[in-house]
Design an enzyme around this catalytic site. Structure first.
Site, PDB file in Angstrom:
ATOM      1  N   THR A  80       0.837  -0.922   0.218  1.00  0.00           N
ATOM      2  CA  THR A  80       0.087  -0.104  -0.078  1.00  0.00           C
ATOM      3  C   THR A  80       0.981   1.137  -0.252  1.00  0.00           C
ATOM      4  O   THR A  80       2.123   0.529   0.852  1.00  0.00           O
ATOM      5  CB  THR A  80      -1.361   0.301   1.059  1.00  0.00           C
ATOM      6  OG1 THR A  80      -1.463   1.240   1.063  1.00  0.00           O
ATOM      7  CG2 THR A  80      -0.163  -0.279   2.533  1.00  0.00           C
ATOM      8  N   GLU A 136      -3.795  -2.379   5.898  1.00  0.00           N
ATOM      9  CA  GLU A 136      -3.316  -2.666   7.151  1.00  0.00           C
ATOM     10  C   GLU A 136      -4.151  -3.751   7.906  1.00  0.00           C
ATOM     11  O   GLU A 136      -3.715  -4.743   8.654  1.00  0.00           O
ATOM     12  CB  GLU A 136      -2.934  -2.123   7.824  1.00  0.00           C
ATOM     13  CG  GLU A 136      -1.917  -1.131   7.910  1.00  0.00           C
ATOM     14  CD  GLU A 136      -2.120  -0.280   6.524  1.00  0.00           C
ATOM     15  OE1 GLU A 136      -2.973  -0.101   6.010  1.00  0.00           O
ATOM     16  OE2 GLU A 136      -1.656   0.605   5.824  1.00  0.00           O
ATOM     17  N   LYS A 180      -7.332  10.087  -1.908  1.00  0.00           N
ATOM     18  CA  LYS A 180      -7.209   8.846  -2.240  1.00  0.00           C
ATOM     19  C   LYS A 180      -8.274   9.160  -3.710  1.00  0.00           C
ATOM     20  O   LYS A 180      -9.219   9.665  -3.835  1.00  0.00           O
ATOM     21  CB  LYS A 180      -8.257   8.196  -1.703  1.00  0.00           C
ATOM     22  CG  LYS A 180      -8.999   6.286  -1.673  1.00  0.00           C
ATOM     23  CD  LYS A 180      -8.853   5.645  -0.440  1.00  0.00           C
ATOM     24  CE  LYS A 180      -8.624   4.357  -1.237  1.00  0.00           C
ATOM     25  NZ  LYS A 180      -8.819   3.408  -0.049  1.00  0.00           N
ATOM     26  N   TRP A 225      -4.513   5.351  -3.885  1.00  0.00           N
ATOM     27  CA  TRP A 225      -3.472   6.106  -3.186  1.00  0.00           C
ATOM     28  C   TRP A 225      -2.483   7.003  -4.115  1.00  0.00           C
ATOM     29  O   TRP A 225      -2.351   6.496  -4.917  1.00  0.00           O
ATOM     30  CB  TRP A 225      -2.511   6.248  -1.736  1.00  0.00           C
ATOM     31  CG  TRP A 225      -3.222   5.233  -0.658  1.00  0.00           C
ATOM     32  CD1 TRP A 225      -3.496   4.086  -0.036  1.00  0.00           C
ATOM     33  CD2 TRP A 225      -4.442   5.929   0.065  1.00  0.00           C
ATOM     34  NE1 TRP A 225      -4.790   3.899   1.457  1.00  0.00           N
ATOM     35  CE2 TRP A 225      -5.156   5.006   1.422  1.00  0.00           C
ATOM     36  CE3 TRP A 225      -5.325   7.763   0.365  1.00  0.00           C
ATOM     37  CZ2 TRP A 225      -5.877   5.201   2.542  1.00  0.00           C
ATOM     38  CZ3 TRP A 225      -5.669   7.739   1.170  1.00  0.00           C
ATOM     39  CH2 TRP A 225      -6.644   6.920   2.349  1.00  0.00           C
TER      40      TRP A 225
HETATM   41  P1  AMP Z   1      -6.510   0.736   1.810  1.00  0.00           P
HETATM   42  O1  AMP Z   1      -5.532   1.102   2.674  1.00  0.00           O
HETATM   43  O2  AMP Z   1      -6.225   1.591   0.040  1.00  0.00           O
HETATM   44  O3  AMP Z   1      -8.101  -0.392   1.321  1.00  0.00           O
HETATM   45  O4  AMP Z   1      -7.532   2.184   1.808  1.00  0.00           O
HETATM   46  C1  AMP Z   1      -7.963   2.446   3.544  1.00  0.00           C
HETATM   47  C2  AMP Z   1      -7.857   3.993   3.999  1.00  0.00           C
HETATM   48  O5  AMP Z   1      -9.492   4.404   2.501  1.00  0.00           O
HETATM   49  C3  AMP Z   1      -9.101   4.285   5.301  1.00  0.00           C
HETATM   50  O6  AMP Z   1      -7.959   4.084   6.884  1.00  0.00           O
HETATM   51  C4  AMP Z   1     -10.158   5.076   5.134  1.00  0.00           C
HETATM   52  O7  AMP Z   1      -9.110   6.425   4.947  1.00  0.00           O
HETATM   53  C5  AMP Z   1     -10.238   5.083   3.790  1.00  0.00           C
HETATM   54  N1  AMP Z   1     -11.138   4.118   3.758  1.00  0.00           N
HETATM   55  C6  AMP Z   1     -12.056   2.902   3.619  1.00  0.00           C
HETATM   56  N2  AMP Z   1     -13.216   2.977   4.055  1.00  0.00           N
HETATM   57  C7  AMP Z   1     -14.004   4.012   3.729  1.00  0.00           C
HETATM   58  C8  AMP Z   1     -15.206   4.378   4.374  1.00  0.00           C
HETATM   59  N3  AMP Z   1     -16.070   3.283   4.209  1.00  0.00           N
HETATM   60  N4  AMP Z   1     -15.409   4.789   4.800  1.00  0.00           N
HETATM   61  C9  AMP Z   1     -14.712   6.252   4.443  1.00  0.00           C
HETATM   62  N5  AMP Z   1     -13.053   6.118   4.030  1.00  0.00           N
HETATM   63  C10 AMP Z   1     -13.467   5.058   3.992  1.00  0.00           C
END
Ligand code: AMP
Length: 547
Positions: free
Chosen positions: A188, A334, A444, A449
């Site tokens: 990530t 994570e 995002k 990201w």
């Molecule tokens: P990733 O590691 O790419 O899966 O991104 C995870 C991050 O995406 C989380 O720590 C949040 O900041 C954001 N995220 C994931 N799901 C949601 C959700 N349902 N609502 C708001 N932010 C989210």
């Protein structure tokens, strides 16, 4: 205290939670259930089971041993599902390569994960061709090809996937080993430019499968049962498509793997295969609902879990208007990833549509075994009043125990014995979490990201630029898009087009992803700072919100 550790009879079998144990029953109980790969292939669970043995045997023939790492660069396919099982079941590690990263970042992840074999789809050969001289040491390459003809490439391909399977042993034995053995790795990007590797053991993947399955298996709103037809629309490289292929397999569901995500193709698959269950980021749902093909598709039996970013109410409303059972999930790379699901509680099913919509768009209730807290800086719990925000910290059996070969960031992640999500949220009286903000300085866009720090470092290479801050601006299609706020050096000049051209050049060189180039660059005299002299990005986000 007396020691109550259970006695182990010498002959008793200490059952390890291994991925192979997820597979055995569905293969026996649903041998004729189907797995479909787009327009290319239909196979049964029985065939998949045999192919998993053949694949492991073939990989062993290429020299893969327990502890080695096998990387996959593919779109969502039946092959990827076979790798989800075969590679960890051999005791090797599956590295699901994030093909949305820039080529330079992909190179970093391949070297950092110490991949031994790379299974690569024809479409990604150009990426490997561009970086091959810097891949250390030279890997074995297995081609994943959907065309009749082999592709032209200057790479030295060792074998092709189907050829590997054809000569593999259909009875290749899978041994027992410790359930704490690493099964998968995924990178990530997070706050810095360098991707960080998360990793999950067999035990963790089995526990995630069962924890999340406990929350979703059943009938009614937000639940799936044996009759459901599953189509993932979050990539299999992204934390195992949220781990749902493992759940779908354990439940014996018909599974559809769509290849590359093309909205019209996805909609036609939903219609043709009678898909009833998917998960995706808001951007993809928005694209599906905006496609002209959507009017030809009956979505009234479709359940779709939205995660990766918050589900906007207007998007949820559009989906509801077509009868879609849409609701939110939350997690991060994570965390394997699922932590919460925004299913309605039984008493809420009598509520009017608007109140229900509000729940569907919350971030959700923790799934079984997830301990989720919203805390202040001293790690004190904050009231569950729906309005007191704090950082979301978690414990669960399936959280990455660190970042691969990165003790410093691992300690920060796990500071105080809880995994720090870097997300800010509130919990309401019903126990639903709602993410309201983010501590981490990242953007995002379309589910991927972009590191603001990396963009800032690159923009500062421009000779006329003194200072810059890159912030994420809300965007109806992509969730967020980067905006660069720039201060020029005294007496210097440049233009928005010039700054974008600089970044496009870095994208062309594979340093950053193309979607990382900001849509807008604004020039200011000074950047706002906080009392301790940090860039006040919160203020800037407010200032530029209205365009
Ligand atoms: P990733 O590691 O790419 O899966 O991104 C995870 C991050 O995406 C989380 O720590 C949040 O900041 C954001 N995220 C994931 N799901 C949601 C959700 N349902 N609502 C708001 N932010 C989210």
């Amino acid at each position: 205290m007396t020691n109550n550790i259970i006695d182990k009879t010498p002959s008793a079998y200490a059952y390890p939670l291994l991925i192979k144990n997820l597979l055995a029953n569905p293969l026996r109980q649903f041998p004729n259930q189907e797995i479909v790969y787009g327009d290319f292939k239909r196979q049964t669970y029985r065939e998949m089971g045999e192919r998993i043995h053949r694949l492991a045997s073939g990989l062993a023939g290429l020299g893969v041993k327990p502890g080695d790492t096998v990387a996959v660069m593919d779109w969502d396919s039946h092959r990827y599902l076979e790798c989800f099982f075969a590679v960890p079941m051999m005791g090797a590690v599956l590295h699901t390569v994030n093909i949305r990263l820039s080529p330079e970042q992909i190179l970093y992840t391949i070297n950092h994960a110490e991949d031994d074999v790379i299974l690569v789809n024809t479409e990604f050969l150009p990426i490997l061709e561009a970086i091959r001289d810097r891949i250390e040491p030279v890997k074995k390459l297995v081609l994943l090809n959907d065309a009749d003809q082999p592709p032209a490439t200057s790479l030295n391909i060792d074998t092709e996937y189907e050829a590997l399977l054809a000569t593999g042993d259909p009875h290749y034995p899978f041994p027992d080993f410790s359930e704490d053995t690493r099964a998968t790795t995924f990178y990530t990007t997070g706050t810095t430019g360098l991707p960080k590797g998360v990793y999950f053991s067999h035990r963790q993947l089995v526990m995630h499968t069962f924890g999340v399955m406990t929350a979703v298996a059943g009938s009614g709103q937000g639940h799936i049962s044996r009759d459901d037809v599953y189509l993932p629309i979050t990539p299999m490289f992204h934390v195992h498509a949220w781990g749902v292929p493992y759940i779908a397999t354990v439940m014996g569901l018909k599974q559809i793997y769509p290849g590359r995500y093309v909205p019209d193709h996805l909609l036609r698959l939903i219609q043709r295969e009678k898909v009833t269950f998917s998960h995706c980021v808001p951007t993809i749902l928005q694209m599906l609902l905006a496609s002209p093909v959507v009017d030809e598709v009956d979505l009234s039996r479709w359940k779709v879990v939205i995660g990766g970013s918050a589900l906007p109410q207007t998007l949820a409303q559009q989906a509801r208007a077509r009868g879609v059972d849409v609701f939110t999930a939350y997690g991060m790379s994570e965390t394997c990833p699922i932590l919460t699901l925004a299913q309605l509680k039984p008493h809420m099913l009598d509520w009017d549509e608007e109140r229900q919509l509000d729940i569907r768009c919350k971030t959700g209730l923790p799934v079984p075994l997830v301990e989720l807290r919203v805390v202040d800086e001293a790690m004190n719990d904050l009231p569950h009043d729906g309005k007191t925000p704090g950082e979301v910290v978690v414990r669960a059996p399936w959280l990455t125990q660190g970042y691969l070969k990165d003790p410093r960031n691992s300690e920060a992640l796990w500071h105080g014995g809880y995994l720090h999500t870097g997300d800010i949220g509130v919990i309401d009286e019903e126990g639903y979490l709602k993410i309201t903000d983010r501590l981490k300085d990242v953007i995002k866009t379309g589910g991927e990201w972009v590191s603001s720090l990396e963009l800032e470092n690159l923009i500062l290479k421009h000779p006329a630029i003194e200072e810059t801050a890159v912030i994420g601006m809300p965007d109806p299609k992509w969730g967020e898009r980067p905006l660069a706020v720039v201060v020029l050096k005294a007496g210097q000049e440049t233009s928005e087009a010039d700054v974008k051209a600089l970044l496009q050049d870095f994208a062309a060189k594979g340093i950053i992803s193309k979607y990382g180039v900001p849509d807008r660059v604004v020039f200011v005299d000074v950047l706002p700072k906080t009392s301790v002299g940090k860039l006040d990005k919160k203020l800037m986000r407010e200032q530029y919100k209205t365009g």
